[in-house]
Design a protein around this motif. Structure first.
Motif, PDB file in Angstrom:
ATOM      1  N   MET A 108      39.123  32.456  61.545  1.00 35.68           N
ATOM      2  CA  MET A 108      39.301  31.733  60.284  1.00 35.68           C
ATOM      3  C   MET A 108      38.814  32.590  59.118  1.00 35.68           C
ATOM      4  SD  MET A 108      40.373  28.842  59.023  1.00 35.68           S
ATOM      5  CE  MET A 108      40.241  27.874  57.516  1.00 35.68           C
ATOM      6  N   LYS A 109      39.626  32.721  58.069  1.00 33.25           N
ATOM      7  CA  LYS A 109      39.259  33.532  56.925  1.00 33.25           C
ATOM      8  C   LYS A 109      38.169  32.831  56.120  1.00 33.25           C
ATOM      9  CE  LYS A 109      44.054  35.095  56.701  1.00 33.25           C
ATOM     10  NZ  LYS A 109      43.846  36.316  57.450  1.00 33.25           N
ATOM     11  N   ASP A 110      37.278  33.619  55.540  1.00 33.43           N
ATOM     12  CA  ASP A 110      36.197  33.075  54.726  1.00 33.43           C
ATOM     13  C   ASP A 110      36.738  32.832  53.320  1.00 33.43           C
ATOM     14  OD1 ASP A 110      33.925  32.394  53.398  1.00 33.43           O
ATOM     15  OD2 ASP A 110      32.753  34.143  54.020  1.00 33.43           O
ATOM     16  N   LEU A 111      37.340  31.675  53.109  1.00 30.90           N
ATOM     17  CA  LEU A 111      37.982  31.379  51.837  1.00 30.90           C
ATOM     18  C   LEU A 111      36.975  31.274  50.698  1.00 30.90           C
ATOM     19  CD1 LEU A 111      40.729  28.802  52.908  1.00 30.90           C
ATOM     20  CD2 LEU A 111      40.828  31.303  52.841  1.00 30.90           C
ATOM     21  N   LYS A 112      35.780  30.776  50.984  1.00 23.83           N
ATOM     22  CA  LYS A 112      34.751  30.668  49.949  1.00 23.83           C
ATOM     23  C   LYS A 112      34.367  32.044  49.411  1.00 23.83           C
ATOM     24  CE  LYS A 112      34.004  26.222  49.571  1.00 23.83           C
ATOM     25  NZ  LYS A 112      34.287  25.536  48.271  1.00 23.83           N
ATOM     26  N   SER A 113      34.265  32.998  50.326  1.00 29.73           N
ATOM     27  CA  SER A 113      33.936  34.360  49.922  1.00 29.73           C
ATOM     28  C   SER A 113      35.051  34.951  49.054  1.00 29.73           C
ATOM     29  CB  SER A 113      33.719  35.233  51.154  1.00 29.73           C
ATOM     30  OG  SER A 113      33.479  36.580  50.796  1.00 29.73           O
ATOM     31  N   LEU A 114      36.289  34.700  49.447  1.00 25.38           N
ATOM     32  CA  LEU A 114      37.425  35.208  48.675  1.00 25.38           C
ATOM     33  C   LEU A 114      37.469  34.574  47.288  1.00 25.38           C
ATOM     34  CD1 LEU A 114      40.176  35.272  51.442  1.00 25.38           C
ATOM     35  CD2 LEU A 114      39.029  37.244  50.419  1.00 25.38           C
ATOM     36  N   GLU A 115      37.151  33.289  47.211  1.00 23.99           N
ATOM     37  CA  GLU A 115      37.122  32.605  45.918  1.00 23.99           C
ATOM     38  C   GLU A 115      36.049  33.200  45.017  1.00 23.99           C
ATOM     39  OE1 GLU A 115      36.563  28.558  47.006  1.00 23.99           O
ATOM     40  OE2 GLU A 115      38.629  28.279  47.701  1.00 23.99           O
ATOM     41  N   SER A 116      34.907  33.558  45.608  1.00 21.07           N
ATOM     42  CA  SER A 116      33.825  34.171  44.845  1.00 21.07           C
ATOM     43  C   SER A 116      34.230  35.552  44.341  1.00 21.07           C
ATOM     44  CB  SER A 116      32.573  34.273  45.721  1.00 21.07           C
ATOM     45  OG  SER A 116      31.525  34.916  45.032  1.00 21.07           O
ATOM     46  N   ILE A 117      34.891  36.322  45.195  1.00 17.61           N
ATOM     47  CA  ILE A 117      35.369  37.650  44.800  1.00 17.61           C
ATOM     48  C   ILE A 117      36.381  37.534  43.669  1.00 17.61           C
ATOM     49  CG2 ILE A 117      36.736  39.635  45.568  1.00 17.61           C
ATOM     50  CD1 ILE A 117      35.446  39.160  48.379  1.00 17.61           C
ATOM     51  N   ALA A 118      37.300  36.583  43.789  1.00 17.85           N
ATOM     52  CA  ALA A 118      38.312  36.375  42.755  1.00 17.85           C
ATOM     53  C   ALA A 118      37.668  36.028  41.419  1.00 17.85           C
ATOM     54  CB  ALA A 118      39.285  35.278  43.192  1.00 17.85           C
ATOM     55  N   LYS A 119      36.602  35.246  41.464  1.00 20.51           N
ATOM     56  CA  LYS A 119      35.909  34.875  40.231  1.00 20.51           C
ATOM     57  C   LYS A 119      35.266  36.104  39.592  1.00 20.51           C
ATOM     58  CE  LYS A 119      33.982  30.850  40.018  1.00 20.51           C
ATOM     59  NZ  LYS A 119      33.063  29.675  40.146  1.00 20.51           N
ATOM     60  N   ASN A 120      34.682  36.977  40.419  1.00 25.97           N
ATOM     61  CA  ASN A 120      34.099  38.223  39.900  1.00 25.97           C
ATOM     62  C   ASN A 120      35.163  39.090  39.242  1.00 25.97           C
ATOM     63  OD1 ASN A 120      31.524  37.580  40.790  1.00 25.97           O
ATOM     64  ND2 ASN A 120      31.716  38.725  42.712  1.00 25.97           N
ATOM     65  N   ILE A 121      36.322  39.151  39.868  1.00 25.67           N
ATOM     66  CA  ILE A 121      37.426  39.956  39.331  1.00 25.67           C
ATOM     67  C   ILE A 121      37.888  39.397  37.992  1.00 25.67           C
ATOM     68  CG2 ILE A 121      39.844  40.604  39.715  1.00 25.67           C
ATOM     69  CD1 ILE A 121      39.089  40.756  42.741  1.00 25.67           C
ATOM     70  N   ARG A 122      37.964  38.074  37.893  1.00 28.90           N
ATOM     71  CA  ARG A 122      38.354  37.457  36.612  1.00 28.90           C
ATOM     72  C   ARG A 122      37.321  37.753  35.527  1.00 28.90           C
ATOM     73  NH1 ARG A 122      40.953  33.456  40.135  1.00 28.90           N
ATOM     74  NH2 ARG A 122      43.141  33.359  39.439  1.00 28.90           N
ATOM     75  N   ARG A 123      36.043  37.753  35.893  1.00 29.50           N
ATOM     76  CA  ARG A 123      34.994  38.081  34.921  1.00 29.50           C
ATOM     77  C   ARG A 123      35.177  39.515  34.419  1.00 29.50           C
ATOM     78  NH1 ARG A 123      30.310  35.151  34.604  1.00 29.50           N
ATOM     79  NH2 ARG A 123      29.067  37.044  34.367  1.00 29.50           N
ATOM     80  N   SER A 124      35.481  40.407  35.329  1.00 30.11           N
ATOM     81  CA  SER A 124      35.688  41.811  34.935  1.00 30.11           C
ATOM     82  C   SER A 124      36.885  41.954  34.005  1.00 30.11           C
ATOM     83  CB  SER A 124      35.901  42.682  36.186  1.00 30.11           C
ATOM     84  OG  SER A 124      34.722  42.772  36.958  1.00 30.11           O
ATOM     85  N   ILE A 125      37.960  41.227  34.302  1.00 25.80           N
ATOM     86  CA  ILE A 125      39.167  41.300  33.476  1.00 25.80           C
ATOM     87  C   ILE A 125      38.861  40.875  32.042  1.00 25.80           C
ATOM     88  CG2 ILE A 125      41.426  40.223  33.068  1.00 25.80           C
ATOM     89  CD1 ILE A 125      41.726  40.123  36.163  1.00 25.80           C
ATOM     90  N   VAL A 126      38.211  39.727  31.896  1.00 24.83           N
ATOM     91  CA  VAL A 126      37.884  39.218  30.561  1.00 24.83           C
ATOM     92  C   VAL A 126      36.974  40.195  29.820  1.00 24.83           C
ATOM     93  CG1 VAL A 126      36.663  37.398  29.303  1.00 24.83           C
ATOM     94  CG2 VAL A 126      38.213  36.803  31.180  1.00 24.83           C
ATOM     95  N   SER A 127      35.974  40.718  30.509  1.00 25.39           N
ATOM     96  CA  SER A 127      34.992  41.607  29.875  1.00 25.39           C
ATOM     97  C   SER A 127      35.615  42.922  29.441  1.00 25.39           C
ATOM     98  CB  SER A 127      33.833  41.881  30.839  1.00 25.39           C
ATOM     99  OG  SER A 127      33.137  40.691  31.142  1.00 25.39           O
ATOM    100  N   MET A 128      36.441  43.516  30.312  1.00 24.42           N
ATOM    101  CA  MET A 128      37.000  44.822  29.992  1.00 24.42           C
ATOM    102  C   MET A 128      38.026  44.745  28.868  1.00 24.42           C
ATOM    103  SD  MET A 128      39.082  45.229  33.583  1.00 24.42           S
ATOM    104  CE  MET A 128      39.696  46.883  33.430  1.00 24.42           C
TER     105      MET A 128
END
Length: 270
Positions: free
Chosen positions: A1-21
């Protein structure tokens, strides 16, 4: 089973980077970058056979960002994955930076092809996939296409080509957020019905919620199981996904957030 919670957390970090950059650069395309984050996270963190320590590894899977103006999303996921230091994201679009407004395959580790002129990505992906067929390699090629980009004729020539050569190692996503720089896609130049059009061109067509990891992975598995046809995953997405005041707002297609807007967005993504 994939760790969907972990992927959601990673996606949120990526969105933060996008907005900041993009805020730091005072230029860029936040809306269409934020809309593809979940798909890129699924590809780079689970689906694709890749190694950040060996960007040119033989047999690696390929990703082509046909909608090259969404480069911040690609840069953010590559940095998060370890292809280059995350600190470099803040040099986006600055003089001398390797992170230009559109991805450069000669300067950015992990970028397979320079893109930005809309409509060309699927053709390039076909060439990569044909190479795999000819030399009997088993890598797969993934492509991200914008729904406004489907107004380009070359896309449909490439769609015919992929079906003609039975490129079942090609899997294309359409980022179907229904907004482009000039407004609503349907109003600018309607492209629907996309499912029937791609099916008529000989593709295996799947429709998903592009922000639902379970649906993304299910579609990716179905794409791998389909033989003799390329697969098109029609992903319904939200432009500016994750930032309330950017969601479904055409103005954020190519407008950088202010410092105040950045701070508000980061608070929402905390």
């Amino acid at each position: 089973m994939k760790d969907l919670k972990s992927l959601e957390s990673i996606a949120k970090n990526i969105r933060r980077s996008i907005v900041s950059m993009i805020c730091e650069a005072k230029s860029g395309h936040p809306g269409g970058s934020l809309s593809i984050v979940d798909i890129l996270t699924a590809l780079y963190y689970d689906e694709m056979n890749i190694d950040p320590a060996k960007p040119k590894m033989e047999g690696r899977d390929r990703f082509v960002l046909s909608k090259g103006h969404a480069a911040p999303a690609l840069y953010a996921v590559l940095a998060e994955k370890g292809y280059f230091p995350k600190e470099e994201l803040m040099t986006l679009r600055k003089f001398g930076s390797h992170l230009q407004g559109h991805p450069d395959m000669k300067k950015v580790p992990g970028v397979e092809i320079s893109t930005g002129s809309l409509g060309q990505g699927l053709s390039v992906a076909n060439g990569m996939a044909l190479n795999a067929k000819i030399f009997k390699e088993d890598y797969r090629v993934y492509v991200m296409i914008g729904d406004g980009e489907l107004q380009e004729g070359q896309i449909w020539e490439a769609a015919m080509t992929a079906a003609h050569y039975k490129l079942d190692n090609v899997c294309a996503f359409v980022d179907s957020n229904n907004l482009q720089i000039d407004g609503n896609v349907d109003a600018v130049m309607g492209v629907e019905p996309l499912d029937k059009k791609w099916e008529a061109f000989g593709w295996n067509v799947l429709s998903i919620d592009g922000h639902n990891f379970e649906e993304i992975f299910s579609a990716l598995e179905a794409a791998k199981a389909c033989k003799g046809k390329p697969t098109l995953i029609l992903a319904k997405t939200v432009k500016g996904k994750g930032v309330s005041f950017m969601e479904n707002v055409c103005g954020f297609h190519g407008t950088a957030p202010t410092v105040e807007e950045r701070d508000k967005a980061l608070a929402e993504l905390a």
